[in-house]
Write a protein that holds these residues in place. Sequence first.
Motif, PDB file in Angstrom:
ATOM      1  N   SER A  43       5.031   8.593 -20.452  1.00 48.97           N
ATOM      2  CA  SER A  43       5.007   7.432 -21.339  1.00 48.97           C
ATOM      3  C   SER A  43       5.883   6.319 -20.761  1.00 48.97           C
ATOM      4  CB  SER A  43       5.515   7.803 -22.743  1.00 48.97           C
ATOM      5  OG  SER A  43       6.876   8.199 -22.683  1.00 48.97           O
ATOM      6  N   GLY A  44       5.810   5.160 -21.380  1.00 55.62           N
ATOM      7  CA  GLY A  44       6.704   4.058 -21.074  1.00 55.62           C
ATOM      8  C   GLY A  44       6.678   3.584 -19.637  1.00 55.62           C
ATOM      9  N   ILE A  45       7.865   3.268 -19.113  1.00 54.41           N
ATOM     10  CA  ILE A  45       7.985   2.738 -17.755  1.00 54.41           C
ATOM     11  C   ILE A  45       7.465   3.739 -16.731  1.00 54.41           C
ATOM     12  CG2 ILE A  45       9.607   1.966 -15.977  1.00 54.41           C
ATOM     13  CD1 ILE A  45      11.390   0.903 -18.262  1.00 54.41           C
ATOM     14  N   GLY A  46       7.823   5.005 -16.891  1.00 54.57           N
ATOM     15  CA  GLY A  46       7.375   6.025 -15.954  1.00 54.57           C
ATOM     16  C   GLY A  46       5.862   6.086 -15.844  1.00 54.57           C
ATOM     17  N   LYS A  47       5.190   5.994 -16.976  1.00 51.17           N
ATOM     18  CA  LYS A  47       3.720   6.009 -16.971  1.00 51.17           C
ATOM     19  C   LYS A  47       3.168   4.792 -16.243  1.00 51.17           C
ATOM     20  CE  LYS A  47      -0.349   6.156 -19.965  1.00 51.17           C
ATOM     21  NZ  LYS A  47      -0.857   6.285 -21.357  1.00 51.17           N
ATOM     22  N   ALA A  48       3.743   3.632 -16.511  1.00 53.49           N
ATOM     23  CA  ALA A  48       3.288   2.403 -15.838  1.00 53.49           C
ATOM     24  C   ALA A  48       3.471   2.517 -14.330  1.00 53.49           C
ATOM     25  CB  ALA A  48       4.051   1.198 -16.380  1.00 53.49           C
ATOM     26  N   VAL A  49       4.562   3.121 -13.897  1.00 54.65           N
ATOM     27  CA  VAL A  49       4.810   3.316 -12.470  1.00 54.65           C
ATOM     28  C   VAL A  49       3.775   4.265 -11.873  1.00 54.65           C
ATOM     29  CG1 VAL A  49       6.427   4.266 -10.772  1.00 54.65           C
ATOM     30  CG2 VAL A  49       7.280   2.826 -12.630  1.00 54.65           C
ATOM     31  N   ALA A  50       3.532   5.387 -12.553  1.00 53.92           N
ATOM     32  CA  ALA A  50       2.555   6.361 -12.062  1.00 53.92           C
ATOM     33  C   ALA A  50       1.171   5.733 -11.912  1.00 53.92           C
ATOM     34  CB  ALA A  50       2.494   7.567 -13.009  1.00 53.92           C
ATOM     35  N   LEU A  51       0.740   4.955 -12.897  1.00 59.44           N
ATOM     36  CA  LEU A  51      -0.570   4.308 -12.853  1.00 59.44           C
ATOM     37  C   LEU A  51      -0.661   3.321 -11.692  1.00 59.44           C
ATOM     38  CD1 LEU A  51      -1.105   3.610 -16.676  1.00 59.44           C
ATOM     39  CD2 LEU A  51      -2.296   5.326 -15.297  1.00 59.44           C
ATOM     40  N   LEU A  52       0.398   2.527 -11.497  1.00 53.93           N
ATOM     41  CA  LEU A  52       0.392   1.525 -10.429  1.00 53.93           C
ATOM     42  C   LEU A  52       0.453   2.175  -9.053  1.00 53.93           C
ATOM     43  CD1 LEU A  52       0.371  -1.428  -9.586  1.00 53.93           C
ATOM     44  CD2 LEU A  52       2.861  -1.472  -9.896  1.00 53.93           C
ATOM     45  N   PHE A  53       1.290   3.192  -8.910  1.00 52.98           N
ATOM     46  CA  PHE A  53       1.386   3.893  -7.628  1.00 52.98           C
ATOM     47  C   PHE A  53       0.033   4.503  -7.241  1.00 52.98           C
ATOM     48  CE2 PHE A  53       6.132   5.020  -6.865  1.00 52.98           C
ATOM     49  CZ  PHE A  53       6.477   3.691  -7.004  1.00 52.98           C
ATOM     50  N   ALA A  54      -0.639   5.104  -8.213  1.00 55.70           N
ATOM     51  CA  ALA A  54      -1.949   5.701  -7.938  1.00 55.70           C
ATOM     52  C   ALA A  54      -2.958   4.627  -7.533  1.00 55.70           C
ATOM     53  CB  ALA A  54      -2.439   6.465  -9.159  1.00 55.70           C
ATOM     54  N   LYS A  55      -2.900   3.502  -8.209  1.00 56.26           N
ATOM     55  CA  LYS A  55      -3.783   2.379  -7.876  1.00 56.26           C
ATOM     56  C   LYS A  55      -3.576   1.914  -6.446  1.00 56.26           C
ATOM     57  CE  LYS A  55      -5.032  -2.275  -9.466  1.00 56.26           C
ATOM     58  NZ  LYS A  55      -4.718  -3.364 -10.446  1.00 56.26           N
ATOM     59  N   GLN A  56      -2.318   2.015  -5.973  1.00 58.83           N
ATOM     60  CA  GLN A  56      -1.979   1.590  -4.610  1.00 58.83           C
ATOM     61  C   GLN A  56      -2.191   2.699  -3.584  1.00 58.83           C
ATOM     62  OE1 GLN A  56      -2.004  -1.682  -5.839  1.00 58.83           O
ATOM     63  NE2 GLN A  56      -0.951  -1.854  -3.875  1.00 58.83           N
ATOM     64  N   GLY A  57      -2.753   3.819  -4.017  1.00 58.59           N
ATOM     65  CA  GLY A  57      -3.173   4.844  -3.081  1.00 58.59           C
ATOM     66  C   GLY A  57      -2.291   6.063  -2.962  1.00 58.59           C
ATOM     67  N   SER A  86       0.837  -1.196   0.000  1.00 56.26           N
ATOM     68  CA  SER A  86       0.000   0.000   0.000  1.00 56.26           C
ATOM     69  C   SER A  86       0.874   1.248   0.000  1.00 56.26           C
ATOM     70  CB  SER A  86      -0.900   0.015   1.238  1.00 56.26           C
ATOM     71  OG  SER A  86      -1.559   1.267   1.351  1.00 56.26           O
ATOM     72  N   LEU A  87       0.449   2.243  -0.764  1.00 57.31           N
ATOM     73  CA  LEU A  87       1.122   3.545  -0.768  1.00 57.31           C
ATOM     74  C   LEU A  87       0.175   4.645  -0.289  1.00 57.31           C
ATOM     75  CD1 LEU A  87       3.127   3.399  -4.147  1.00 57.31           C
ATOM     76  CD2 LEU A  87       3.891   2.732  -1.869  1.00 57.31           C
ATOM     77  N   GLN A  88      -0.810   4.263   0.498  1.00 58.65           N
ATOM     78  CA  GLN A  88      -1.758   5.235   1.036  1.00 58.65           C
ATOM     79  C   GLN A  88      -1.017   6.314   1.813  1.00 58.65           C
ATOM     80  OE1 GLN A  88      -5.071   5.500   0.753  1.00 58.65           O
ATOM     81  NE2 GLN A  88      -5.420   3.645  -0.452  1.00 58.65           N
ATOM     82  N   GLN A  89      -1.444   7.565   1.638  1.00 61.09           N
ATOM     83  CA  GLN A  89      -0.864   8.729   2.319  1.00 61.09           C
ATOM     84  C   GLN A  89       0.546   9.084   1.835  1.00 61.09           C
ATOM     85  OE1 GLN A  89      -3.133  10.231   4.260  1.00 61.09           O
ATOM     86  NE2 GLN A  89      -4.454   8.462   3.840  1.00 61.09           N
ATOM     87  N   LYS A  90       1.011   8.446   0.778  1.00 57.63           N
ATOM     88  CA  LYS A  90       2.349   8.723   0.248  1.00 57.63           C
ATOM     89  C   LYS A  90       2.283   9.728  -0.895  1.00 57.63           C
ATOM     90  CE  LYS A  90       4.360   5.389   2.714  1.00 57.63           C
ATOM     91  NZ  LYS A  90       5.339   5.668   3.790  1.00 57.63           N
ATOM     92  N   ILE A  91       3.265  10.617  -0.919  1.00 59.79           N
ATOM     93  CA  ILE A  91       3.424  11.550  -2.032  1.00 59.79           C
ATOM     94  C   ILE A  91       4.575  11.041  -2.895  1.00 59.79           C
ATOM     95  CG2 ILE A  91       4.066  13.896  -2.704  1.00 59.79           C
ATOM     96  CD1 ILE A  91       2.758  14.856  -0.119  1.00 59.79           C
ATOM     97  N   ALA A  92       4.295  10.765  -4.155  1.00 58.25           N
ATOM     98  CA  ALA A  92       5.287  10.188  -5.058  1.00 58.25           C
ATOM     99  C   ALA A  92       5.470  11.066  -6.286  1.00 58.25           C
ATOM    100  CB  ALA A  92       4.862   8.784  -5.487  1.00 58.25           C
ATOM    101  N   VAL A  93       6.731  11.340  -6.613  1.00 65.91           N
ATOM    102  CA  VAL A  93       7.077  12.049  -7.838  1.00 65.91           C
ATOM    103  C   VAL A  93       7.726  11.047  -8.784  1.00 65.91           C
ATOM    104  CG1 VAL A  93       8.426  13.913  -8.879  1.00 65.91           C
ATOM    105  CG2 VAL A  93       7.416  14.222  -6.595  1.00 65.91           C
ATOM    106  N   VAL A  94       7.175  10.917  -9.972  1.00 69.00           N
ATOM    107  CA  VAL A  94       7.705   9.985 -10.974  1.00 69.00           C
ATOM    108  C   VAL A  94       8.093  10.783 -12.205  1.00 69.00           C
ATOM    109  CG1 VAL A  94       7.284   7.911 -12.344  1.00 69.00           C
ATOM    110  CG2 VAL A  94       6.155   8.187 -10.100  1.00 69.00           C
ATOM    111  N   THR A  95       9.369  10.784 -12.554  1.00 75.01           N
ATOM    112  CA  THR A  95       9.813  11.526 -13.734  1.00 75.01           C
ATOM    113  C   THR A  95       9.666  10.658 -14.982  1.00 75.01           C
ATOM    114  OG1 THR A  95      12.165  10.882 -13.708  1.00 75.01           O
ATOM    115  CG2 THR A  95      11.502  12.710 -12.268  1.00 75.01           C
ATOM    116  N   GLY A  96       9.530  11.317 -16.123  1.00 72.32           N
ATOM    117  CA  GLY A  96       9.328  10.586 -17.375  1.00 72.32           C
ATOM    118  C   GLY A  96       8.024   9.815 -17.369  1.00 72.32           C
ATOM    119  N   ALA A  97       7.033  10.303 -16.601  1.00 69.94           N
ATOM    120  CA  ALA A  97       5.797   9.546 -16.396  1.00 69.94           C
ATOM    121  C   ALA A  97       4.749   9.797 -17.472  1.00 69.94           C
ATOM    122  CB  ALA A  97       5.220   9.860 -15.017  1.00 69.94           C
TER     123      ALA A  97
END
Length: 253
Positions: free
Chosen positions: A16-30, A3-14
């Motif tokens: 497209s590509g890997i960065g976008k996949a990370v941003a989508l998954l992190f958001a899904k995890q809260g 879970s990443l609830q209550q977390k603030i995450a900055v993803v660069t290069g988000a």
Amino acid sequence: MFSLQQKIAVVTGAGSGIGKAVALLFAKQGAQVYVADINKEQADATVNEISSSGGTAQSLVCNVAKQKETQDAFATFSHIDILVNSAGISHIGKAEDTTEEDFDRIYNVNIKGVYNCIKAALPRMKEKGGIILNLASVASSVGLPDRFAYSMSKGAVVGMTLSVAKDYLKDNIRCNCISPARVHTPFVDGFLKKNYPGKEAEMFDKLSKTQPIGRMAKPDEIACLILYLCSDEASFITGNDYPIDGGFVKLNN
């Protein structure tokens, strides 16, 4: 778990590509995700996709190669829990046919860009701790043909990762990197279209088979490893480089 609830995450290069996949998954995890990208249109598209799925995200338009621009973008945060340095570019060429302009371009994004983001994030992690995850590559540890400048840059990413992990142990800041082999992103499709017109499918198959597992990775698969390393479940892990390569490094003999 994870879970990443209550977390603030900055993803660069988000955008497209890997960065976008990370941003989508992190958001899904809260997580509250800041989609950092030089391309506003692509950043906004990622934000819209997250929002339409019920997640929380904002665009952060930023050229990571520019220190002042990066500092100004990060100045909006009082605290950052997670920084994922995914922004990067590639280059094809040996040392003798890599121009100074090409070398500087790779350095400015892949090395200085990572440094700029780390430098901007660290003061916003010291009080409560934080996690930094950098994108390296198998090119940092295995000799790849025609990848002189790119390999140089990813080797530097590994070195920066180890240094930050060591220097900020007492601040409860963890820093790791991962080293993917080939990943099927829009960059790969663009590269094949530009360099092998009419032979895209043939070359895609050839590049896929350079991984012993017989295919390229999917961005989502890379994102899952990043999620683990940025989660509380990985709280005992710092100062490591993790290959995610379909057997490329150990089995490609």
